[in-house]
Design a protein around this motif. Structure first.
Motif, PDB file in Angstrom:
ATOM      1  N   HIS A  56       0.850  -1.199   0.000  1.00 36.46           N
ATOM      2  CA  HIS A  56       0.000   0.000   0.000  1.00 36.46           C
ATOM      3  C   HIS A  56       0.882   1.244   0.000  1.00 36.46           C
ATOM      4  O   HIS A  56       2.068   1.184   0.320  1.00 36.46           O
ATOM      5  N   GLU A 223      -2.706  -0.888  -2.927  1.00 42.47           N
ATOM      6  CA  GLU A 223      -3.732  -0.010  -2.338  1.00 42.47           C
ATOM      7  C   GLU A 223      -3.212   1.422  -2.354  1.00 42.47           C
ATOM      8  O   GLU A 223      -2.143   1.702  -1.816  1.00 42.47           O
ATOM      9  N   THR A 230      -9.996   4.553  -0.685  1.00 38.97           N
ATOM     10  CA  THR A 230      -8.835   3.790  -1.140  1.00 38.97           C
ATOM     11  C   THR A 230      -9.015   3.401  -2.598  1.00 38.97           C
ATOM     12  O   THR A 230     -10.007   2.765  -2.964  1.00 38.97           O
TER      13      THR A 230
END
Ligand code: OGA
Ligand code: FE
Length: 301
Positions: A56, A223, A230
């Protein structure tokens, strides 16, 4: 009213009889030679998180939190110059395209409202005219990049694709909630329209990989955490099968179209072109930092 600093007189015009810089006309407004032709450069590819967790990153940096949980893997890649061989490439086959001599009435690129009022309609018209099959455009975002310290957004020196199939569909639902169900049944694409603001580009050019040389397995969904939602982008594994390009000395009238997603998998191979800014080892000392704008478009039809 100018896009760049006032045009200084090139050194060879100032000096009396003997020019002190090359007499080639292939120089920028500073009188510096424009880097052209094939070049070897180091690109930054994806390296998975050490602890095996899902990758992420945060769009807005958070105090005390690392901006990303994955690393980078540096590889030297040969980049071929698109200049002079533009006709060989197309959105359908390679997921990028080049357009030259595009006029514009927007010169300042300082005010978002003005950009939307003046530049957006030009981009919309260009896409309708140049993307085969396109019948509706929604411009949903733009980013201005300047290289000087303290600039809001600088060139991005990591290989990526802005969307994945998941976040491309999410974009349609986000911007056109009432029509999304119907629109998602037809063909939809996401295309970035990229141009410099102080061309010709001398530093931090944009590199782009031919989509047909990039395997799906090389694309890693990440992500993409905004403060309030998101999204998802793709990072890219290095693979020696990938063929990389850049378009030398991009001018303000040039447009590079980068396709990030195409719902039609029967066209070409895969409809997404990984891209990144890179440090060109030939950039002359003192050359202007690159300034650019990319406008992101949902293209239907
Ligand atoms: C883009 C992009 C990076 C840059 O246009 O999508 O990633 O350095 N640009 O301009
Ligand atoms: Fe991008």
């Amino acid at each position: 009213m100018a896009t760049a600093a006032p045009r200084p007189t090139p050194a060879h015009e100032l000096s009396g009889t003997t020019p002190s810089v090359p007499t080639s006309t292939d120089v920028n407004f500073q009188g510096l030679p424009i880097p052209r032709g094939p070049v070897k450069a180091t690109l930054s590819f994806y390296k998975p998180p050490e602890d095996g967790s899902k990758p992420h990153n945060y769009v807005e940096p958070l105090e005390g939190v690392p901006q990303r949980n994955f690393g980078e893997s540096l590889h030297d890649v040969t980049l071929n110059d698109l200049r002079g061989q533009e006709q060989k490439f197309s959105l359908n086959n390679n997921a990028f395209d080049t357009i030259q001599n595009v006029p514009s009435e927007e010169y300042e690129f300082q005010d978002d409202d003005q950009i939307k009022r003046v530049y957006y309609p030009e981009v919309e018209k260009l896409l309708l005219e140049s993307v085969p099959g396109a019948n509706r455009i929604l411009l949903f975002d733009h980013t201005i990049r300047r290289s000087h310290p303290g600039a809001n957004r600088a060139p991005v020196t990591r290989v990526h694709v802005d969307q994945t199939p998941f976040s491309a569909a999410q974009r349609v639902k986000f911007h056109l909630p009432d029509e999304a169900e119907k629109l998602l049944q037809g063909r939809y694409r996401i295309i970035n329209v990229w141009r410099p603001l102080n061309g010709p580009v001398m530093a931090h050019p944009l590199a782009v990989a031919d989509s047909s040389t990039v395997r799906d397995e090389d694309l890693i969904p990440v992500e993409h955490r905004y403060p309030d939602r998101t999204g998802e982008t793709a990072q890219v594994h290095f693979n020696p099968t990938q063929k990389w390009y850049y378009w030398s000395g991009m001018k303000n009238e040039d447009r590079l179209l980068l396709k990030c997603f195409d719902s039609d998998e029967t066209v070409g191979l895969w409809g997404r072109a990984p891209h990144t800014a890179f440090v060109d080892p030939r950039t002359p000392e003192g050359a202007v930092g690159r300034e650019s704008i990319e406008v992101r478009a949902l293209v239907f039809g």
